[in-house]
Write a protein that holds these residues in place. Structure first.
Motif, short mmCIF file in Angstrom:
data_model
loop_
_atom_site.label_atom_id
_atom_site.label_comp_id
_atom_site.label_asym_id
_atom_site.label_seq_id
_atom_site.Cartn_x
_atom_site.Cartn_y
_atom_site.Cartn_z
N LEU A 96 0.84 -1.20 0.00
CA LEU A 96 0.00 0.00 0.00
C LEU A 96 0.87 1.25 0.00
N GLY A 97 1.94 1.22 0.79
CA GLY A 97 2.87 2.34 0.82
C GLY A 97 3.50 2.60 -0.54
N VAL A 98 3.83 1.52 -1.25
CA VAL A 98 4.41 1.66 -2.60
C VAL A 98 3.44 2.37 -3.53
N ILE A 99 2.18 1.97 -3.48
CA ILE A 99 1.18 2.60 -4.34
C ILE A 99 1.03 4.08 -4.00
N LEU A 100 1.01 4.40 -2.71
CA LEU A 100 0.89 5.80 -2.29
C LEU A 100 2.11 6.60 -2.73
N GLY A 101 3.30 6.01 -2.60
CA GLY A 101 4.52 6.69 -3.03
C GLY A 101 4.57 6.88 -4.54
N HIS A 102 4.09 5.88 -5.26
CA HIS A 102 4.07 5.97 -6.73
C HIS A 102 3.06 7.01 -7.20
N ASN A 103 1.88 6.98 -6.60
CA ASN A 103 0.81 7.90 -7.03
C ASN A 103 1.04 9.33 -6.55
N GLY B 32 -0.44 3.68 -10.56
CA GLY B 32 -0.15 2.57 -9.66
C GLY B 32 -0.48 1.18 -10.13
N ILE B 33 -0.83 0.97 -11.38
CA ILE B 33 -1.25 -0.36 -11.81
C ILE B 33 -0.06 -1.32 -11.94
#
Length: 199
Positions: A86-93, A105-106
């Protein structure tokens, strides 16, 4: 507390913006100012070409895998690994150093699912490929992939409410970042893969 630490580790890794760095280093451009303005795989393909698109996907995919593997080594528990994802997606987005303007984030989500549970990832991958092959609508494939996540979490982890709830969070984030795509899909003028002119 461990959940927050896991999210923080994932966020730092997620902030590695593959397409932005490729655009800056090799093409001297800010990909967020070109094409759809999205710092992700699809826009990288449209703006920078297939090679850059593949590299973008691999970079975004692998940073999620690294985050989950790292948290699994440090902490014990499936849910902590998913918090890292989840943190990765937040960091990416929402990367802090790019004014919180990142990708959708896909590709990173695919990395999260692959590292977390290959069964869920396999169904997601097949679903995405089938939809994109039939329609050339990457956004539609992405949305259906996102919809599958909580379903897959329920099927394989129905005894763990925390994981199922996180599955819904992943789906919500994907839908939120694709809100403009959803509007175009409803209107029937969404961009297709290989299409040059963007709306």
């Amino acid at each position: 507390m461990l959940q927050l630490i896991s999210i923080f580790i994932g966020y730092l890794l997620g902030c590695f913006q593959t397409s932005f760095l490729i655009g800056r280093v090799f093409n001297k451009v800010d990909i967020r100012e070109l094409g759809s303005g999205n710092a992700g795989t699809t826009n990288a393909i449209r703006v920078l070409g297939w090679k850059a698109g593949v590299l973008t996907f691999l970079g975004d995919f692998l940073k999620a895998v690294v985050a989950i593997v790292l948290v699994r080594i440090v902490f014990d528990g499936q849910a902590y690994a998913l918090y890292a994802g989840l943190g990765v997606i937040l960091g990416h987005n929402f990367p802090f150093y790019l004014m919180f303007k990142g990708g959708k984030g896909i590709a990173a989500t695919a990395g999260v699912l692959t590292a977390f549970d290959y069964r869920i990832a396999l169904v997601a991958c097949l679903l995405f490929i089938a939809i994109v092959a039939l329609t050339r609508l990457v956004s539609l494939g992405s949305l259906l992939l996102a919809t599958w996540i909580p379903v897959g979490m329920y099927l394989f982890y129905r005894q763990n409410i925390e994981i199922i709830v996180l599955g819904f969070v992943f789906m919500f984030l994907a839908f939120y970042r694709h809100k403009a795509n959803i509007k175009r899909l409803i209107q029937g003028n969404e961009n297709k893969l290989g299409q040059k002119k963007l709306t």
